[in-house]
Design an enzyme around this catalytic site. Structure first.
Site, PDB file in Angstrom:
ATOM      1  N   ARG A 129       0.808  -1.235   0.000  1.00 27.51           N
ATOM      2  CA  ARG A 129       0.000   0.000   0.000  1.00 27.51           C
ATOM      3  C   ARG A 129       0.837   1.278   0.000  1.00 27.51           C
ATOM      4  NH1 ARG A 129      -3.049  -3.091   3.662  1.00 27.51           N
ATOM      5  NH2 ARG A 129      -4.777  -4.081   2.579  1.00 27.51           N
ATOM      6  N   GLU A 193       9.852  17.452 -25.025  1.00 28.41           N
ATOM      7  CA  GLU A 193       9.178  17.879 -23.780  1.00 28.41           C
ATOM      8  C   GLU A 193       9.705  19.249 -23.329  1.00 28.41           C
ATOM      9  OE1 GLU A 193       6.603  16.273 -22.635  1.00 28.41           O
ATOM     10  OE2 GLU A 193       6.830  14.126 -22.983  1.00 28.41           O
ATOM     11  N   LYS A 235       7.787  22.703 -14.416  1.00 27.80           N
ATOM     12  CA  LYS A 235       6.975  21.541 -14.023  1.00 27.80           C
ATOM     13  C   LYS A 235       6.677  21.573 -12.532  1.00 27.80           C
ATOM     14  CE  LYS A 235       5.715  16.876 -14.460  1.00 27.80           C
ATOM     15  NZ  LYS A 235       5.802  15.618 -15.147  1.00 27.80           N
ATOM     16  N   GLU A 245      -3.981  16.939 -11.055  1.00 30.56           N
ATOM     17  CA  GLU A 245      -4.495  17.262 -12.384  1.00 30.56           C
ATOM     18  C   GLU A 245      -5.994  17.535 -12.406  1.00 30.56           C
ATOM     19  OE1 GLU A 245      -2.512  15.259 -15.721  1.00 30.56           O
ATOM     20  OE2 GLU A 245      -4.442  15.263 -16.734  1.00 30.56           O
ATOM     21  N   ARG A 249      -2.579  21.297 -14.451  1.00 21.97           N
ATOM     22  CA  ARG A 249      -1.600  20.258 -14.777  1.00 21.97           C
ATOM     23  C   ARG A 249      -1.913  19.591 -16.121  1.00 21.97           C
ATOM     24  NH1 ARG A 249       1.429  15.719 -11.022  1.00 21.97           N
ATOM     25  NH2 ARG A 249       2.616  14.858 -12.761  1.00 21.97           N
ATOM     26  N   ASN A 253      -0.081  18.034 -20.776  1.00 15.14           N
ATOM     27  CA  ASN A 253      -0.375  16.985 -21.758  1.00 15.14           C
ATOM     28  C   ASN A 253      -0.499  17.542 -23.165  1.00 15.14           C
ATOM     29  OD1 ASN A 253      -0.485  15.033 -19.709  1.00 15.14           O
ATOM     30  ND2 ASN A 253      -2.575  15.632 -19.220  1.00 15.14           N
ATOM     31  N   HIS A 256      -0.144  15.417 -26.217  1.00 14.93           N
ATOM     32  CA  HIS A 256      -0.127  14.022 -25.783  1.00 14.93           C
ATOM     33  C   HIS A 256      -1.341  13.221 -26.257  1.00 14.93           C
ATOM     34  CE1 HIS A 256       3.225  15.389 -23.441  1.00 14.93           C
ATOM     35  NE2 HIS A 256       3.350  14.266 -22.767  1.00 14.93           N
ATOM     36  N   HIS A 260      -0.223  10.053 -27.785  1.00 20.53           N
ATOM     37  CA  HIS A 260      -0.534   8.735 -27.217  1.00 20.53           C
ATOM     38  C   HIS A 260      -1.228   7.858 -28.254  1.00 20.53           C
ATOM     39  CE1 HIS A 260      -0.375  10.039 -22.694  1.00 20.53           C
ATOM     40  NE2 HIS A 260       0.801   9.917 -23.247  1.00 20.53           N
ATOM     41  N   HIS A 273       8.259   8.146 -27.173  1.00 20.77           N
ATOM     42  CA  HIS A 273       7.236   9.017 -26.585  1.00 20.77           C
ATOM     43  C   HIS A 273       7.432  10.473 -27.030  1.00 20.77           C
ATOM     44  CE1 HIS A 273       4.395  10.562 -23.646  1.00 20.77           C
ATOM     45  NE2 HIS A 273       5.327  11.395 -23.216  1.00 20.77           N
TER      46      HIS A 273
HETATM   47  P1  NAD Z   1      12.981   5.105 -21.892  1.00 24.24           P
HETATM   48  O1  NAD Z   1      12.825   5.015 -20.453  1.00 24.24           O
HETATM   49  O2  NAD Z   1      12.480   3.977 -22.722  1.00 24.24           O
HETATM   50  O3  NAD Z   1      14.518   5.347 -22.205  1.00 24.24           O
HETATM   51  C1  NAD Z   1      14.910   5.484 -23.550  1.00 24.24           C
HETATM   52  C2  NAD Z   1      16.074   4.543 -23.895  1.00 24.24           C
HETATM   53  O4  NAD Z   1      17.272   5.104 -23.404  1.00 24.24           O
HETATM   54  C3  NAD Z   1      15.979   3.167 -23.301  1.00 24.24           C
HETATM   55  O5  NAD Z   1      16.467   2.221 -24.207  1.00 24.24           O
HETATM   56  C4  NAD Z   1      16.887   3.250 -22.083  1.00 24.24           C
HETATM   57  O6  NAD Z   1      17.379   2.015 -21.690  1.00 24.24           O
HETATM   58  C5  NAD Z   1      17.974   4.139 -22.619  1.00 24.24           C
HETATM   59  N1  NAD Z   1      18.729   4.902 -21.635  1.00 24.24           N
HETATM   60  C6  NAD Z   1      18.252   5.511 -20.528  1.00 24.24           C
HETATM   61  N2  NAD Z   1      19.203   6.263 -19.983  1.00 24.24           N
HETATM   62  C7  NAD Z   1      20.307   6.105 -20.721  1.00 24.24           C
HETATM   63  C8  NAD Z   1      21.611   6.631 -20.655  1.00 24.24           C
HETATM   64  N3  NAD Z   1      21.948   7.532 -19.748  1.00 24.24           N
HETATM   65  N4  NAD Z   1      22.509   6.224 -21.580  1.00 24.24           N
HETATM   66  C9  NAD Z   1      22.151   5.358 -22.562  1.00 24.24           C
HETATM   67  N5  NAD Z   1      20.927   4.856 -22.697  1.00 24.24           N
HETATM   68  C10 NAD Z   1      20.010   5.229 -21.785  1.00 24.24           C
HETATM   69  O7  NAD Z   1      12.262   6.407 -22.482  1.00 24.24           O
HETATM   70  P2  NAD Z   1      12.095   7.893 -21.921  1.00 24.24           P
HETATM   71  O8  NAD Z   1      11.977   8.752 -23.110  1.00 24.24           O
HETATM   72  O9  NAD Z   1      13.081   8.219 -20.895  1.00 24.24           O
HETATM   73  O10 NAD Z   1      10.691   7.835 -21.179  1.00 24.24           O
HETATM   74  C11 NAD Z   1       9.515   7.588 -21.885  1.00 24.24           C
HETATM   75  C12 NAD Z   1       8.470   7.111 -20.917  1.00 24.24           C
HETATM   76  O11 NAD Z   1       8.227   8.141 -19.961  1.00 24.24           O
HETATM   77  C13 NAD Z   1       7.145   6.806 -21.561  1.00 24.24           C
HETATM   78  O12 NAD Z   1       6.669   5.585 -21.068  1.00 24.24           O
HETATM   79  C14 NAD Z   1       6.256   7.947 -21.122  1.00 24.24           C
HETATM   80  O13 NAD Z   1       4.904   7.563 -21.036  1.00 24.24           O
HETATM   81  C15 NAD Z   1       6.825   8.268 -19.782  1.00 24.24           C
HETATM   82  N6  NAD Z   1       6.555   9.632 -19.322  1.00 24.24           N
HETATM   83  C16 NAD Z   1       6.064   9.776 -18.069  1.00 24.24           C
HETATM   84  C17 NAD Z   1       5.828  11.039 -17.568  1.00 24.24           C
HETATM   85  C18 NAD Z   1       5.351  11.222 -16.155  1.00 24.24           C
HETATM   86  O14 NAD Z   1       4.971  12.332 -15.783  1.00 24.24           O
HETATM   87  N7  NAD Z   1       5.387  10.180 -15.344  1.00 24.24           N
HETATM   88  C19 NAD Z   1       6.076  12.178 -18.364  1.00 24.24           C
HETATM   89  C20 NAD Z   1       6.592  11.980 -19.646  1.00 24.24           C
HETATM   90  C21 NAD Z   1       6.822  10.701 -20.123  1.00 24.24           C
HETATM   91  N1  GLY Z   2       3.804  14.617 -18.024  1.00 21.18           N
HETATM   92  C1  GLY Z   2       2.531  15.122 -17.616  1.00 21.18           C
HETATM   93  C2  GLY Z   2       2.417  15.329 -16.162  1.00 21.18           C
HETATM   94  O1  GLY Z   2       3.314  15.038 -15.400  1.00 21.18           O
HETATM   95  O2  GLY Z   2       1.405  15.775 -15.712  1.00 21.18           O
END
Ligand code: NAD
Ligand code: GLY
Length: 368
Positions: A129, A193, A235, A245, A249, A253, A256, A260, A273
């Protein structure tokens, strides 16, 4: 609030996400993985589990294990890729936590990009939890967006990020040196972003990005550090004002809903992404202009900056208008059956609208 001071590795900036008793710092600097105490002081129990993936483990896991060597330490290495951001992978973390007899006082550490961060955060939100977690984001995208704000979760085959929870980390440590190993395509995805913040909230930052996009692509350390700091500050401000949100907030998006749909429609992982968001932002700008809410000049500037950042601005061929509409209907911003979109009045001025013209949306989808 911004503090800056010198540490062993050089200048470090500290921002705070102001959420009352759940407030937390974002540390930004070159070489911060050498500053053990920044992380260890945010661990309150004895048990630490570092979650990372098979790509990042050979690069940074030893260093992070060393930081937590005084704790009862376990590690989980996940397969790499957006296609693994799902319930099966989440279960690997729960299995490891249970096998290691981790209790409610444990702390999870997300070492990686947004996929590792989102999935680890969700594991922390739901294990017994809710337990503590820390973020060590290693992609530009994770450093400017996903590690901050406490959105955690996994994808469902029918929709992106459909299963998740809000759960804030105890701190976010951004060692900008980790970007040295990131490839150019991933760096560009993070820039999407960064550009988003300029478009939705900060026209002066957008101007700065137009002038400095060459430096950012060339990985100039100072330019990148400023882009990360400004993005995190924007942010943090938005999250502090609207953690769950219920209002502003949602502006984060921007792009997005279209993005998405591209990610889901092409199969998770085919489009990054950030790439999908880039195309989605231009589509949202186009729709804003079709209503007369945004100037054509602003659309042109947006397209040019995205292209200079090496980001795609057209959706893939398989995404026709019907497929977009089908997938957009599953978006989390759909309320009472009606789609809400983030649109623009000007660079730096976004708003949420369900009052757009469906015929104009069709035109945007057909033109893209
Ligand atoms: P990712 O986590 O898939 O990383 C991209 C690639 O880079 C992967 O292959 C990873 O292994 C590699 N990598 C990571 N760090 C590295 C480094 N320092 N050196 C070499 N390779 C490295 O992708 P991302 O773009 O970081 O994240 C995308 C995800 O984030 C999506 O799932 C998206 O929905 C999510 N997201 C979440 C939020 C949120 O607010 N929680 C906001 C934006 C995006
Ligand atoms: N990436 C959108 C949010 O954090 O609200």
């Amino acid at each position: 609030m911004l503090f800056q001071y010198m540490c062993i590795s050089g200048l470090m900036k500290t921002l705070t996400v102001e959420l009352g008793e759940r407030s937390y710092p974002i540390f930004i600097g070159h070489g911060l993985l050498d500053e053990q105490a920044l992380l260890t002081k945010h661990v309150h129990g004895r048990q630490v589990m570092v979650v990372t993936n098979e790509t990042i483990a050979p690069l940074y896991l030893d260093k992070v294990r060393e930081i937590f060597s005084a704790f009862e330490l376990a590690t989980v290495i996940l397969p790499d890729g957006e296609q693994y951001k799902n319930l099966d992978t989440l279960n690997l973390i729960f299995n490891a936590l249970l096998e290691n007899k981790f209790n409610r006082g444990c702390t999870l550490v997300a070492l990686g990009g947004g996929v590792v961060g989102d999935i680890t955060g969700f594991a922390a939100a739901s294990y017994q939890r809710g337990v503590a977690f820390l973020q060590i984001p290693t992609t530009l995208l994770a450093q400017v967006d996903s590690s901050v704000g406490g959105k955690t979760g996994v994808n469902h085959p029918q929709g992106k990020n459909m299963i998740g929870a809000f759960h804030q980390p105890g701190c976010v440590l951004i060692d900008t040196n980790t970007l040295d190993t990131l490839d150019d395509r991933q760096l560009a995805a993070g820039l999407a972003e960064v550009i988003k913040y300029g478009l939705i909230r900060d026209a002066a930052f957008f101007d700065w990005l137009e002038k400095n996009i060459g430096l950012l692509k060339a990985r100039d350390k100072q330019a990148l550090a400023w882009a990360i700091e400004r993005s995190c500050a924007l942010k943090a401000e938005i999250v502090a004002a609207d953690e769950r949100e219920s209002g502003q907030r949602a502006l984060l998006n921007f792009g997005h809903t279209f993005g998405h749909a591209i990610e889901t429609g092409t199969g998770y992982g085919a489009w990054l992404h950030g790439e999908a968001v880039a195309t989605g932002m231009l589509m949202a700008a186009d729709l804003s202009a079709r209503h007369g809410w945004l100037s054509d000049e602003a659309v042109t500037r947006t397209e040019k900056l995205l292209q200079q950042a090496s980001l795609p601005t057209c959706p893939p061929d398989e995404m026709d208008a019907a497929r977009f509409l089908e997938l957009m209907a599953v978006d989390k911003k759909v309320v009472d059956g009606g789609l809400r979109l983030v649109l623009l009045r000007a660079v730096g001025d976004a708003f949420l609208s369900s009052d757009f013209d469906a015929d104009l949306l069709d035109k945007t989808l057909a033109a893209a």
